[in-house]
Enzyme design. Structure first.
Site, PDB file in Angstrom:
ATOM      1  N   VAL A  13       5.765   0.563  -0.463  1.00  0.00           N
ATOM      2  CA  VAL A  13       4.633  -0.318  -0.181  1.00  0.00           C
ATOM      3  C   VAL A  13       3.484   0.122  -1.065  1.00  0.00           C
ATOM      4  O   VAL A  13       3.269   1.306  -1.296  1.00  0.00           O
ATOM      5  CB  VAL A  13       4.234  -0.281   1.313  1.00  0.00           C
ATOM      6  CG1 VAL A  13       3.816   1.111   1.730  1.00  0.00           C
ATOM      7  CG2 VAL A  13       3.123  -1.276   1.600  1.00  0.00           C
ATOM      8  N   GLU A  51       7.170  -0.046   4.800  1.00  0.00           N
ATOM      9  CA  GLU A  51       6.561   0.512   6.003  1.00  0.00           C
ATOM     10  C   GLU A  51       5.687  -0.531   6.698  1.00  0.00           C
ATOM     11  O   GLU A  51       4.841  -1.171   6.078  1.00  0.00           O
ATOM     12  CB  GLU A  51       5.707   1.735   5.665  1.00  0.00           C
ATOM     13  CG  GLU A  51       5.059   2.349   6.899  1.00  0.00           C
ATOM     14  CD  GLU A  51       3.987   3.383   6.563  1.00  0.00           C
ATOM     15  OE1 GLU A  51       3.466   4.010   7.492  1.00  0.00           O
ATOM     16  OE2 GLU A  51       3.675   3.530   5.367  1.00  0.00           O
ATOM     17  N   GLN A  96      11.219   0.833   8.744  1.00  0.00           N
ATOM     18  CA  GLN A  96      10.354   2.015   8.745  1.00  0.00           C
ATOM     19  C   GLN A  96       9.000   1.674   9.356  1.00  0.00           C
ATOM     20  O   GLN A  96       8.346   0.708   8.969  1.00  0.00           O
ATOM     21  CB  GLN A  96      10.131   2.579   7.343  1.00  0.00           C
ATOM     22  CG  GLN A  96       9.470   3.954   7.447  1.00  0.00           C
ATOM     23  CD  GLN A  96       9.060   4.554   6.118  1.00  0.00           C
ATOM     24  OE1 GLN A  96       8.249   3.986   5.408  1.00  0.00           O
ATOM     25  NE2 GLN A  96       9.607   5.710   5.801  1.00  0.00           N
ATOM     26  N   CYS A 125       3.956   9.602   4.274  1.00  0.00           N
ATOM     27  CA  CYS A 125       3.186   8.738   3.379  1.00  0.00           C
ATOM     28  C   CYS A 125       1.806   9.328   3.098  1.00  0.00           C
ATOM     29  O   CYS A 125       1.043   9.607   4.025  1.00  0.00           O
ATOM     30  CB  CYS A 125       3.023   7.354   3.987  1.00  0.00           C
ATOM     31  SG  CYS A 125       2.098   6.212   2.925  1.00  0.00           S
ATOM     32  N   LYS A 167      11.133  10.414   7.969  1.00  0.00           N
ATOM     33  CA  LYS A 167      10.965  10.789   6.561  1.00  0.00           C
ATOM     34  C   LYS A 167       9.706  11.642   6.444  1.00  0.00           C
ATOM     35  O   LYS A 167       8.649  11.262   6.948  1.00  0.00           O
ATOM     36  CB  LYS A 167      10.851   9.548   5.677  1.00  0.00           C
ATOM     37  CG  LYS A 167      10.809   9.821   4.179  1.00  0.00           C
ATOM     38  CD  LYS A 167      10.911   8.508   3.401  1.00  0.00           C
ATOM     39  CE  LYS A 167      11.008   8.761   1.900  1.00  0.00           C
ATOM     40  NZ  LYS A 167       9.715   9.145   1.308  1.00  0.00           N
ATOM     41  N   HIS A 195      11.065  13.772   0.964  1.00  0.00           N
ATOM     42  CA  HIS A 195      10.500  13.556  -0.359  1.00  0.00           C
ATOM     43  C   HIS A 195      10.090  14.923  -0.907  1.00  0.00           C
ATOM     44  O   HIS A 195       9.274  15.608  -0.293  1.00  0.00           O
ATOM     45  CB  HIS A 195       9.293  12.629  -0.279  1.00  0.00           C
ATOM     46  CG  HIS A 195       8.767  12.214  -1.619  1.00  0.00           C
ATOM     47  ND1 HIS A 195       7.964  11.121  -1.790  1.00  0.00           N
ATOM     48  CD2 HIS A 195       8.931  12.748  -2.852  1.00  0.00           C
ATOM     49  CE1 HIS A 195       7.652  10.999  -3.077  1.00  0.00           C
ATOM     50  NE2 HIS A 195       8.229  11.986  -3.732  1.00  0.00           N
TER      51      HIS A 195
END
Length: 321
Positions: A13, A51, A96, A125, A167, A195
């Site tokens: 996103v 997301e 998500q 994020c 995540k 990540h």
């Protein structure tokens, strides 16, 4: 959901504008239905949706779109589609969610859980819209918030008959990340995507595959490694380096979704045209489509050339096509 030996499309996103996340926000969504179907067509086994913030989803109702043959989650009283899916991706699409509250997360999840293969909670994020709402990496940045992380996951696991994953990004030290991963595993999640960058790292900074390997060695659940896979060969190379069960890719797929093909990449121009066709077929928001096409052009060419300028000026799909 089986998370072993899978090629995974990452959630993507790009935030365009945001004002007080609890009220409303505007974003350019990349991982929408046409892009997910495109990636799957080329070989992606699991495809994450963009997301979606729990505040938005709880305002939605489920509608069957008989014209498109889709399942749309639309803001009540409007025609605004927050999330669109279809039966063709039912067994591989991961929804998500961005959230900072266990009860609200459960309410949102109950709306969508029967139409997706799994639910993923975004705890990595670094975007400002997530951080300002106490979501994403904000949940990992303060020790006192780790309890909230675990409560969200535990609440979903106990109340839903749906696969739950999350995540994360790397914390300041490998030891801290491993400890967090172990605590997350105890909530009963089915897999953990990592990540290989820290919140302060930029995309140009190399992903720390060695720290992902530390996490893999400490867990019994599947770990999905994310960061710096740009060619099909990188999938196996990353698995070997980290020991991860599966590999997730974001930018490499955005630039050319045929990266998932074992036969090799197709010309990006071919992929670009197929993406636009799918966007027209599935009535994708044109701003989202234009952003994705421009990202392809920027990586492979230049927006200042004729095609790039024409895309920028396109107001309709007729113009864009």
């Amino acid at each position: 959901m089986d998370y072993h030996n899978k090629l995974v499309l990452a959630p993507m996103v790009r935030v365009e504008f945001c004002t007080f996340i609890l009220t409303f926000s505007f974003a350019i969504l990349v991982g929408t239905l046409p892009f997910r179907l495109l990636a799957a067509e080329y070989g992606a086994d699991i495809t994450y949706g963009e997301e979606i913030i729990d505040h938005r989803l709880v305002k939605c109702e489920r509608r069957l779109n008989e014209i498109l043959g889709t399942i749309d989650f639309v803001v009540k009283g409007t025609k605004e589609v927050v999330f669109r899916t279809c039966c063709a991706e039912r067994n591989r699409v991961v929804f998500q969610m961005g959230t900072a509250d266990a009860i609200r997360a459960l309410s949102a999840a109950q709306i969508v859980c029967k139409d997706v293969a799994a639910l993923d909670i975004n705890m990595g994020c670094p975007k400002s819209f997530s951080l300002s709402g106490g979501m994403g990496a904000a949940l990992l940045s303060k020790p006192e918030l780790i309890h909230d992380v675990l409560l969200i996951l535990t609440t979903l696991r106990r109340n839903l008959d749906t696969t739950i994953t999350c995540k994360i990004r790397l914390l300041d030290s490998s030891q801290e990340t491993v400890e967090l991963a172990r605590r997350i595993e105890k909530t009963g999640v089915s897999a953990l995507a990592v990540h290989g960058r820290k919140v302060k790292d930029r995309p140009r900074d190399p992903a720390k595959w060695n720290e992902i390997a530390d996490i893999v060695a400490s867990l019994s659940i599947p770990v999905i490694a994310n960061g710096d896979a740009f060619e099909y060969e990188d999938f196996e190379r990353m698995k070997d380096a980290t020991g991860a069960s599966s590999v997730m890719i974001a930018r490499g797929a955005l630039w050319n979704a045929s990266i998932f093909s074992a036969k090799g990449k197709l010309p990006w121009d071919t992929v670009k045209k197929e993406y636009v066709r799918k966007c027209i077929l599935w009535d994708n928001d044109i701003k989202s489509t234009k952003y994705t096409v421009k990202e392809m052009i920027i990586h492979h060419s230049c927006l200042e050339l004729a095609e790039g300028k024409a895309v920028n000026k396109s107001d309709t799909y007729k113009d864009l096509a």
